[in-house]
Design an enzyme around this catalytic site. Sequence first.
Site, mmCIF file in Angstrom:
data_model
loop_
_atom_site.group_PDB
_atom_site.id
_atom_site.type_symbol
_atom_site.label_atom_id
_atom_site.label_comp_id
_atom_site.label_asym_id
_atom_site.label_seq_id
_atom_site.Cartn_x
_atom_site.Cartn_y
_atom_site.Cartn_z
ATOM 1 N N LYS A 35 0.799 -1.381 0.183
ATOM 2 C CA LYS A 35 -0.404 0.392 0.439
ATOM 3 C C LYS A 35 0.753 0.992 -0.042
ATOM 4 C CE LYS A 35 -3.487 -1.589 2.586
ATOM 5 N NZ LYS A 35 -4.281 -2.666 3.572
ATOM 6 N N GLN A 43 -3.608 -0.787 9.578
ATOM 7 C CA GLN A 43 -3.913 -2.600 9.532
ATOM 8 C C GLN A 43 -4.702 -3.487 10.413
ATOM 9 O OE1 GLN A 43 -3.332 -2.944 6.047
ATOM 10 N NE2 GLN A 43 -3.474 -5.521 5.929
ATOM 11 N N ASP A 45 -10.233 4.118 5.556
ATOM 12 C CA ASP A 45 -11.324 2.292 4.892
ATOM 13 C C ASP A 45 -12.463 2.545 5.280
ATOM 14 O OD1 ASP A 45 -9.673 0.762 5.173
ATOM 15 O OD2 ASP A 45 -8.900 0.939 7.273
HETATM 16 N N1 GUN Z 1 -6.628 -6.189 6.400
HETATM 17 C C1 GUN Z 1 -6.891 -6.877 5.346
HETATM 18 N N2 GUN Z 1 -7.764 -5.992 4.565
HETATM 19 C C2 GUN Z 1 -7.721 -4.425 5.354
HETATM 20 C C3 GUN Z 1 -8.378 -3.131 5.151
HETATM 21 O O1 GUN Z 1 -9.138 -3.225 3.810
HETATM 22 N N3 GUN Z 1 -8.189 -2.636 6.113
HETATM 23 C C4 GUN Z 1 -7.654 -2.668 7.075
HETATM 24 N N4 GUN Z 1 -7.195 -1.337 8.037
HETATM 25 N N5 GUN Z 1 -6.868 -3.618 7.370
HETATM 26 C C5 GUN Z 1 -7.670 -4.420 6.440
#
Ligand code: GUN
Length: 285
Positions: A53, A97, A120
Site C-alpha cells: 500500500k 492495518q 477504510d
Molecule cells: N486487513 C485486511 N484488509 C484490511 C483493510 O481493508 N483495511 C485494514 N485497515 N486492514 C485490513
Amino acid sequence: MAKIIDGKALAAQLNEQTALRVEKLKTQSGLVPGLAVIIVGDDPASVIYTRNKAKKATKLGFKSVLRKLPATTSEQELLTEIQQLNHDPSIHGILVQEPLPDHIHQEKVIEAIAPEKDVDGFHPVNVGKLYTNANEHYPVACTPRGIITMLDHLQAPLEGANVVIVGRSRLVGKPLQALLMNRNATVTVLHHHSRDEKYYLKHADIIVVAVGQPNFLSADDVKPGAIVIDVGINRTADGHLVGDVEFAGVSQVASAITPVPGGVGPMTIATLMQQTVDLAEWSND
Ligand code: GUN
C-alpha cells in the site's frame, strides 16, 4: 466458458486515472494527497500488505507514510499516533492495518480516526452515512467499493438484481450489502447460521463469496449465466493462493468470474488509492 474479470488490468486503469488526478490536484491546488499506513506487530501477511500500500502510494505521487509499531505498543500510544496524524494537514487518509494485537481494542482505534481521514470507511459515522445512503461525500470500505467498480465495468445491471453475498464481515459483507441496496439490488447475506444456502445461491444473478474457505462455491451452486466474485485469499498446503470458489467448475457455468490472484485483491489497493485522492479533494472543497 465465463469471461475472466481481469482485476489486475482494471486496477492498472484505475491507478492511471488516480495518478492523473494527483497531477491535477498538485498543479491546480498545490495539494499532495497524503496516506498514512500504520501497522502494529509483524503479522507476515500484514507486513506485505502495508508495504504494498505504501509503495503504491509513493508510485502514484502521494506523500506516503508507513509507521511500523512494535507488537508491544500500548493502545494509548497508538491512539496518540492517530491523533497526531488527525492533526497533520499533509495527511488525508489514515489506515490502521487489521488484525491488531489482542490488547488493543479495534473499535476504539477506528473511532479515534477523524471520519474525514477514515480511508477504510470503517468509522461509525461513515458506516452510518453508507446505511442512510447520505447525499454527500463519504469514504466506503475499499474491497466492496472495488467490487462495485468491477460490476459497473462489466455493465452488470444492479437494479433489481438478485445478489447473494456469502459472509457478513465488517470489511466486506456488511458494507457491500449496503452499497448494493443503495443501487436498488435485492440483497441476501448468507452466514454461518443461514439455512437453505443452496436455494439462495441457485437463484442469484450475482454471487459474492467472502468466507475464507477453498472450494466453498461449486458449479452446481451456480445458476447458468450468474456473475461470480471471489473475495477469498487462501494459501494451500503447497503454497498456492486460491480463492473461495472452485474455479475450474464454476467458470464453466458462470457468465463472468474473478480469478484469485488477480481479481478482487488488486482492485482493493487501487480503490484505497482512489479514495485517498477523494479525501484530499473533499478536504479542499
Ligand atoms: N486487513 C485486511 N484488509 C484490511 C483493510 O481493508 N483495511 C485494514 N485497515 N486492514 C485490513
